[in-house]
Design a protein around this motif. Sequence first.
Motif, PDB file in Angstrom:
ATOM      1  N   ARG A 362     -49.957   0.038  80.284  1.00 60.58           N
ATOM      2  CA  ARG A 362     -51.369  -0.675  80.718  1.00 60.58           C
ATOM      3  C   ARG A 362     -52.458  -0.496  79.402  1.00 60.58           C
ATOM      4  O   ARG A 362     -53.181  -1.468  79.619  1.00 60.58           O
ATOM      5  CB  ARG A 362     -51.796  -0.333  81.941  1.00 60.58           C
ATOM      6  N   ARG A 369     -51.690  -9.813  77.831  1.00 62.01           N
ATOM      7  CA  ARG A 369     -52.834  -9.060  78.483  1.00 62.01           C
ATOM      8  C   ARG A 369     -54.110  -9.405  77.539  1.00 62.01           C
ATOM      9  O   ARG A 369     -55.298  -9.434  78.412  1.00 62.01           O
ATOM     10  CB  ARG A 369     -52.392  -7.478  78.226  1.00 62.01           C
ATOM     11  N   LEU A 410     -55.890  -5.624  85.002  1.00 59.74           N
ATOM     12  CA  LEU A 410     -55.094  -4.751  84.117  1.00 59.74           C
ATOM     13  C   LEU A 410     -54.364  -3.770  84.911  1.00 59.74           C
ATOM     14  O   LEU A 410     -53.726  -2.812  84.270  1.00 59.74           O
ATOM     15  CB  LEU A 410     -56.041  -4.072  83.007  1.00 59.74           C
TER      16      LEU A 410
END
Length: 416
Positions: A362, A369, A410
Amino acid sequence: MELVEINFDGLIGPSHNYSGLSFGNLAATAHAGQVSHPRAAALQGLEKMRHNMALGLPQGVLLPLPRPNNAYLGALNADKDTDPAITAMAWSASSMWTANAATVSPAPDTADGRCHLTPANLVSMPHRAHEWPDTFRQLQIAFASTAHFALHPPVPSSFGDEGAANHMRMCTGHGSPGLEIFVYGRPGGRFPARQHEQASRAIARGHLLDPARTLFIEQNPDAIAAGAFHNDVVAVANETVLFCHELAFAEPEATYAAIRKSLPEAEIIVVPASEVSLADAVSSYLFNAQLVSLPEGGMGLVVPQECTEQAATSAYLACLIASNGPVRRVLPVDVRQSMSNGGGPACLRLRVVADPATIDPRFLIDEARADRIEQVIRADWPEMIAPDDLRSEALEAQVVAARQRLLAALDLEQLG
């Protein structure tokens, strides 16, 4: 396990403002009181991440800390109406400069074969001294594998530590054992020396470094007085190359000799003051650049656009490339909003040498992303903030909500 260098950039937060809190940082104090543009700032920082990904470099991200820090205000028995300076400290977005997040020693350098990280206590600057607990939380998640990482508490506040901005590593390859160089300042000058020698030595001991491959170097007091509040304003290193200003270190020849003794392959590029003055180096942030190893070979120097617009630095960079040395490309990026608050490309990143597979994904960035982050920034980051806005309840609600939407995007709500 393949070890690579990953740059973890700090995403510029929605509370980005120009309060001029950093004494000794000439750009920050020069722009104090001006209107900031958090949305533009965050997009500039994100574009720098994309720029480096396009070069083929692994990229990570660290997220804005919760702001305003109302717990900090509470500990001071204060609220937003108590004192404008204290209010500004609680709103500070300075955690975006992740070069100050921690000092990192990669696994090849440490006695236990793990990558060690120590968050900086940042005690020299009150607006930053309350950052480390939230930074620590992020590092705990991102580098949770105790088989591969050792996360230490900060150095006690008796000694100031400002993290990787005063630490360099030289090596024949990122995955090879390296020479770790800690640069400290002496107190008593025009501006505070933020990195204390004993803090650096404490970190080196905690990271289980080999004393034979560890150097402690004093920064030139003249550089600090000229506005080089961190070593990375006058020097940057990557693998076998050190790129520094002539006046970066208190004892330059002894410094170069010690580096060459430990790393005979070292290539030291010294920029003469006659070609680039300290004033020009500080105003352009020539050395606050990312010196990176390019996948196709050679090195690139990621510099602020200001370096190409200033006569002395532009001329020097043209000669540097023409010399056919290890630096093959100059790569300008636009980070003007960060520059106006006193941080260039190097300030915005923390270098970690590790196997990406050992890191929480992450915190690693790809285009998908990056797109998610951009959508949140464009929708939720404030367009501008004036100093008086820091007392606004509506702005506080917007800033808090913007960060929460980013965490959700996220899958990092646990940082809320």
